[in-house]
Motif scaffolding. Structure first.
Motif, PDB file in Angstrom:
ATOM      1  N   TRP A   1       3.589  -1.300   7.302  1.00 47.67           N
ATOM      2  CA  TRP A   1       3.480  -0.356   5.721  1.00 47.67           C
ATOM      3  C   TRP A   1       4.718  -0.522   5.167  1.00 47.67           C
ATOM      4  O   TRP A   1       6.056  -0.324   5.148  1.00 47.67           O
ATOM      5  N   GLN A   2       3.948  -1.349   3.885  1.00 48.49           N
ATOM      6  CA  GLN A   2       5.482  -1.808   2.599  1.00 48.49           C
ATOM      7  C   GLN A   2       4.720  -0.325   1.287  1.00 48.49           C
ATOM      8  O   GLN A   2       4.402  -0.453   0.833  1.00 48.49           O
ATOM      9  N   GLN A   3       5.906  -0.051   0.985  1.00 48.58           N
ATOM     10  CA  GLN A   3       6.184   1.141  -0.382  1.00 48.58           C
ATOM     11  C   GLN A   3       6.849   1.015  -1.092  1.00 48.58           C
ATOM     12  O   GLN A   3       8.500   1.642  -0.505  1.00 48.58           O
ATOM     13  N   GLN A   4       6.064   0.717  -2.443  1.00 50.89           N
ATOM     14  CA  GLN A   4       7.308   0.480  -3.300  1.00 50.89           C
ATOM     15  C   GLN A   4       7.357   0.698  -4.789  1.00 50.89           C
ATOM     16  O   GLN A   4       6.149   1.135  -5.378  1.00 50.89           O
ATOM     17  N   GLY A   5       7.867   2.822  -4.710  1.00 50.03           N
ATOM     18  CA  GLY A   5       7.087   3.502  -5.743  1.00 50.03           C
ATOM     19  C   GLY A   5       5.677   3.339  -5.037  1.00 50.03           C
ATOM     20  O   GLY A   5       5.784   4.221  -4.846  1.00 50.03           O
ATOM     21  N   ASP A   6       4.536   3.874  -6.337  1.00 51.01           N
ATOM     22  CA  ASP A   6       3.289   4.263  -6.060  1.00 51.01           C
ATOM     23  C   ASP A   6       2.373   3.177  -5.636  1.00 51.01           C
ATOM     24  O   ASP A   6       1.184   2.896  -5.670  1.00 51.01           O
ATOM     25  N   THR A   7       3.365   1.396  -5.675  1.00 50.16           N
ATOM     26  CA  THR A   7       2.553   0.853  -4.814  1.00 50.16           C
ATOM     27  C   THR A   7       2.951   0.319  -2.964  1.00 50.16           C
ATOM     28  O   THR A   7       3.794   0.512  -2.874  1.00 50.16           O
ATOM     29  N   TYR A   8       1.753   0.549  -2.680  1.00 53.73           N
ATOM     30  CA  TYR A   8       1.881  -0.373  -0.686  1.00 53.73           C
ATOM     31  C   TYR A   8       0.605  -0.796  -0.978  1.00 53.73           C
ATOM     32  O   TYR A   8       0.408  -1.261  -1.401  1.00 53.73           O
ATOM     33  N   THR A   9       0.979  -1.635   0.920  1.00 59.66           N
ATOM     34  CA  THR A   9       0.535  -2.921   1.365  1.00 59.66           C
ATOM     35  C   THR A   9       0.435  -2.519   2.557  1.00 59.66           C
ATOM     36  O   THR A   9       1.559  -1.781   2.896  1.00 59.66           O
ATOM     37  N   VAL A  10      -0.707  -1.984   2.989  1.00 62.37           N
ATOM     38  CA  VAL A  10      -0.912  -1.220   4.649  1.00 62.37           C
ATOM     39  C   VAL A  10      -1.349  -2.247   5.142  1.00 62.37           C
ATOM     40  O   VAL A  10      -2.655  -2.728   5.090  1.00 62.37           O
ATOM     41  N   SER A  11      -1.022  -2.700   6.341  1.00 64.07           N
ATOM     42  CA  SER A  11      -1.448  -3.634   7.379  1.00 64.07           C
ATOM     43  C   SER A  11      -1.874  -3.345   9.228  1.00 64.07           C
ATOM     44  O   SER A  11      -0.837  -3.245   9.540  1.00 64.07           O
ATOM     45  N   LEU A  12      -2.943  -4.097   8.991  1.00 61.83           N
ATOM     46  CA  LEU A  12      -3.136  -3.428  10.484  1.00 61.83           C
ATOM     47  C   LEU A  12      -3.400  -4.493  11.257  1.00 61.83           C
ATOM     48  O   LEU A  12      -4.464  -5.153  10.677  1.00 61.83           O
TER      49      LEU A  12
ATOM     50  N   ALA B   1      -5.052  -6.047  15.250  1.00 61.76           N
ATOM     51  CA  ALA B   1      -5.438  -5.683  16.790  1.00 61.76           C
ATOM     52  C   ALA B   1      -5.125  -7.072  17.861  1.00 61.76           C
ATOM     53  O   ALA B   1      -6.059  -8.416  17.536  1.00 61.76           O
ATOM     54  N   PRO B   2      -3.790  -6.506  18.740  1.00 58.14           N
ATOM     55  CA  PRO B   2      -3.475  -8.137  19.424  1.00 58.14           C
ATOM     56  C   PRO B   2      -4.931  -8.803  19.957  1.00 58.14           C
ATOM     57  O   PRO B   2      -4.931  -9.651  20.524  1.00 58.14           O
ATOM     58  N   VAL B   3      -5.343  -7.361  20.831  1.00 56.78           N
ATOM     59  CA  VAL B   3      -6.290  -7.644  22.123  1.00 56.78           C
ATOM     60  C   VAL B   3      -7.822  -8.674  20.995  1.00 56.78           C
ATOM     61  O   VAL B   3      -7.930  -9.394  21.331  1.00 56.78           O
ATOM     62  N   THR B   4      -8.315  -8.043  19.769  1.00 53.70           N
ATOM     63  CA  THR B   4      -9.332  -8.716  18.896  1.00 53.70           C
ATOM     64  C   THR B   4      -8.763  -9.421  18.236  1.00 53.70           C
ATOM     65  O   THR B   4      -9.569 -10.691  17.803  1.00 53.70           O
ATOM     66  N   ARG B   5      -7.553  -9.692  17.537  1.00 56.83           N
ATOM     67  CA  ARG B   5      -7.101 -10.359  17.334  1.00 56.83           C
ATOM     68  C   ARG B   5      -7.313 -10.426  15.433  1.00 56.83           C
ATOM     69  O   ARG B   5      -8.351 -11.352  14.709  1.00 56.83           O
ATOM     70  N   GLN B   6      -8.265  -9.319  14.932  1.00 59.63           N
ATOM     71  CA  GLN B   6      -8.699  -9.040  13.755  1.00 59.63           C
ATOM     72  C   GLN B   6      -7.412  -8.580  12.831  1.00 59.63           C
ATOM     73  O   GLN B   6      -6.876  -7.599  13.683  1.00 59.63           O
ATOM     74  N   SER B   7      -7.586  -7.993  12.217  1.00 63.67           N
ATOM     75  CA  SER B   7      -6.889  -8.014  10.658  1.00 63.67           C
ATOM     76  C   SER B   7      -7.457  -7.162   9.696  1.00 63.67           C
ATOM     77  O   SER B   7      -8.050  -7.886   9.249  1.00 63.67           O
ATOM     78  N   TRP B   8      -6.688  -6.515   8.874  1.00 57.30           N
ATOM     79  CA  TRP B   8      -6.926  -6.432   7.231  1.00 57.30           C
ATOM     80  C   TRP B   8      -6.042  -5.416   6.298  1.00 57.30           C
ATOM     81  O   TRP B   8      -4.646  -5.481   7.587  1.00 57.30           O
ATOM     82  N   ARG B   9      -5.780  -5.981   5.589  1.00 57.62           N
ATOM     83  CA  ARG B   9      -5.419  -5.116   4.678  1.00 57.62           C
ATOM     84  C   ARG B   9      -5.535  -4.402   3.463  1.00 57.62           C
ATOM     85  O   ARG B   9      -6.532  -4.512   2.378  1.00 57.62           O
ATOM     86  N   LEU B  10      -5.185  -2.817   3.196  1.00 56.06           N
ATOM     87  CA  LEU B  10      -5.027  -2.593   2.123  1.00 56.06           C
ATOM     88  C   LEU B  10      -4.154  -1.984   1.597  1.00 56.06           C
ATOM     89  O   LEU B  10      -2.709  -1.585   1.632  1.00 56.06           O
ATOM     90  N   SER B  11      -4.604  -2.161  -0.266  1.00 56.93           N
ATOM     91  CA  SER B  11      -3.017  -2.877  -1.198  1.00 56.93           C
ATOM     92  C   SER B  11      -3.928  -2.677  -2.142  1.00 56.93           C
ATOM     93  O   SER B  11      -5.064  -1.434  -2.067  1.00 56.93           O
ATOM     94  N   GLY B  12      -2.872  -1.582  -2.684  1.00 56.48           N
ATOM     95  CA  GLY B  12      -2.873  -0.742  -3.843  1.00 56.48           C
ATOM     96  C   GLY B  12      -2.080   0.427  -4.735  1.00 56.48           C
ATOM     97  O   GLY B  12      -0.187   0.678  -4.259  1.00 56.48           O
ATOM     98  N   GLY B  13      -2.079   1.393  -5.450  1.00 53.09           N
ATOM     99  CA  GLY B  13      -1.116   1.324  -5.974  1.00 53.09           C
ATOM    100  C   GLY B  13      -1.716   3.074  -7.397  1.00 53.09           C
ATOM    101  O   GLY B  13      -3.171   3.008  -6.686  1.00 53.09           O
ATOM    102  N   SER B  14      -1.511   2.838  -8.591  1.00 52.82           N
ATOM    103  CA  SER B  14      -2.102   4.414  -9.239  1.00 52.82           C
ATOM    104  C   SER B  14      -3.384   3.091 -10.163  1.00 52.82           C
ATOM    105  O   SER B  14      -4.625   3.829 -10.248  1.00 52.82           O
ATOM    106  N   ARG B  15      -3.651   2.368 -10.344  1.00 54.76           N
ATOM    107  CA  ARG B  15      -4.539   1.563 -10.793  1.00 54.76           C
ATOM    108  C   ARG B  15      -6.101   1.281  -9.935  1.00 54.76           C
ATOM    109  O   ARG B  15      -6.593   0.545 -10.224  1.00 54.76           O
ATOM    110  N   GLY B  16      -5.269   1.977  -8.188  1.00 50.31           N
ATOM    111  CA  GLY B  16      -7.017   1.505  -7.732  1.00 50.31           C
ATOM    112  C   GLY B  16      -6.743   0.547  -6.114  1.00 50.31           C
ATOM    113  O   GLY B  16      -4.812   0.427  -6.262  1.00 50.31           O
ATOM    114  N   ALA B  17      -7.574   0.304  -5.701  1.00 50.42           N
ATOM    115  CA  ALA B  17      -7.158  -0.166  -4.185  1.00 50.42           C
ATOM    116  C   ALA B  17      -7.548  -1.523  -3.955  1.00 50.42           C
ATOM    117  O   ALA B  17      -8.969  -1.282  -4.127  1.00 50.42           O
TER     118      ALA B  17
END
Length: 210
Positions: free
Chosen positions: A75-86, A88-104
Motif C-alpha cells: 500500500w502506497q499512500q501520498q496525500g489522498d492518492t493511493y495505490t494498493v497492489s495485491l 497471490a504467489p500460489v495462483t500468480r494472480q495480482s491486481w492493483r487498485l489506484s485512486g483518490g478524490s477523483r475516483g478509482a
C-alpha cells in the motif's frame, strides 16, 4: 467477475500461523488510565494526520461469506492518492487498485480495467468483497476515519488502541513491542462487518520521501 483473486489455502495457513505467534493480547486499561490513553490517542492522531505519505508491506486475507482471497499487499499512500497492489504467489494472480478524490481504477481483472467514482463500490461490483478503502487507509494506522461518525475506542493496559468501532465496522489491533518515541504503528489489524472480514499483518511500515 467474482474470481479476481482465488483463495490461497497455503498462504491462509501462513497467516493463521503468524497471527498465533504475534497476537498476544494485552489486558484492558483500568479506569484510572483510560483518560491518559485517550489523550495519547488524540496526540497520535494529530501527528499521523500530518504524515500523509507512507507505505506498508504485508499479508492480507479477505473474505465475504464463502468468497475469500489472500496474498501479499503493498500500500502506497501520498496525500489522498493511493495505490494498493495485491498478489497471490500460489495462483500468480495480482491486481492493483489506484485512486483518490477523483475516483478509482482497478487493474488486473478479466475484461480489462474498471473505473468508478467510489473505490469501495468498484471493488464490491468487481470482486464481491466489501472493503472500505478510504476508511481503511486511516484504520490500518490506528487512526479514526474522517468523514464517518465518531469512533468508539477501547485501550489496553499499555495505552494502545485495542478495539475501535466506526461506520458499522469493528476493528481489533495488535501492536509491536518497541521503545520508539515516534507514534507506534499496528502490527496486525482485523476489521469485521457482518460476513465481511479483512485481516492484515504488517511486515514493514515506511515513510515515502517527497
Amino acid at each position: 467477475m467474482r474470481n479476481v483473486f482465488l483463495f490461497a489455502p497455503l498462504l491462509a495457513l501462513l497467516l493463521a500461523s503468524c497471527a498465533t505467534q504475534s497476537a498476544r493480547p494485552v489486558p484492558p486499561a483500568d479506569a484510572g488510565s483510560i483518560d491518559s490513553a485517550r489523550q495519547m490517542q488524540l496526540e497520535r492522531e494529530r501527528i499521523l494526520r500530518g504524515q500523509t505519505d507512507w507505505s506498508l508491506a504485508g499479508r492480507v486475507a479477505i473474505s465475504n461469506g464463502r468468497k475469500g482471497g489472500s496474498g501479499r499487499i503493498d500500500w502506497q499512500q501520498q496525500g489522498d492518492t493511493y495505490t494498493v497492489s495485491l498478489s497471490a504467489p500460489v495462483t500468480r494472480q495480482s491486481w492493483r487498485l489506484s485512486g483518490g478524490s477523483r475516483g478509482a481504477r482497478l487493474d488486473g481483472i478479466e475484461g480489462g480495467p474498471r473505473e468508478g467514482a467510489d473505490a469501495a463500490r468498484l471493488l464490491r461490483e468487481a470482486t464481491g468483497w466489501e472493503i472500505p478503502v478510504e476508511a481503511l487507509g486511516d484504520w490500518v494506522r490506528g487512526v479514526s476515519a474522517q468523514g464517518l461518525p465518531q469512533a468508539t475506542m477501547q485501550f489496553d493496559s499499555q495505552g494502545h488502541l485495542s478495539h475501535m468501532e466506526q461506520g458499522g465496522w469493528a476493528i481489533d489491533y495488535r501492536w509491536p513491542e518497541t521503545t520508539s518515541a515516534a507514534p507506534v504503528l499496528p502490527q496486525r489489524v482485523d476489521a469485521v462487518k457482518g460476513e465481511a472480514k479483512v485481516k492484515l499483518i504488517v511486515d514493514e511500515w515506511a515513510p515515502i520521501s517527497p
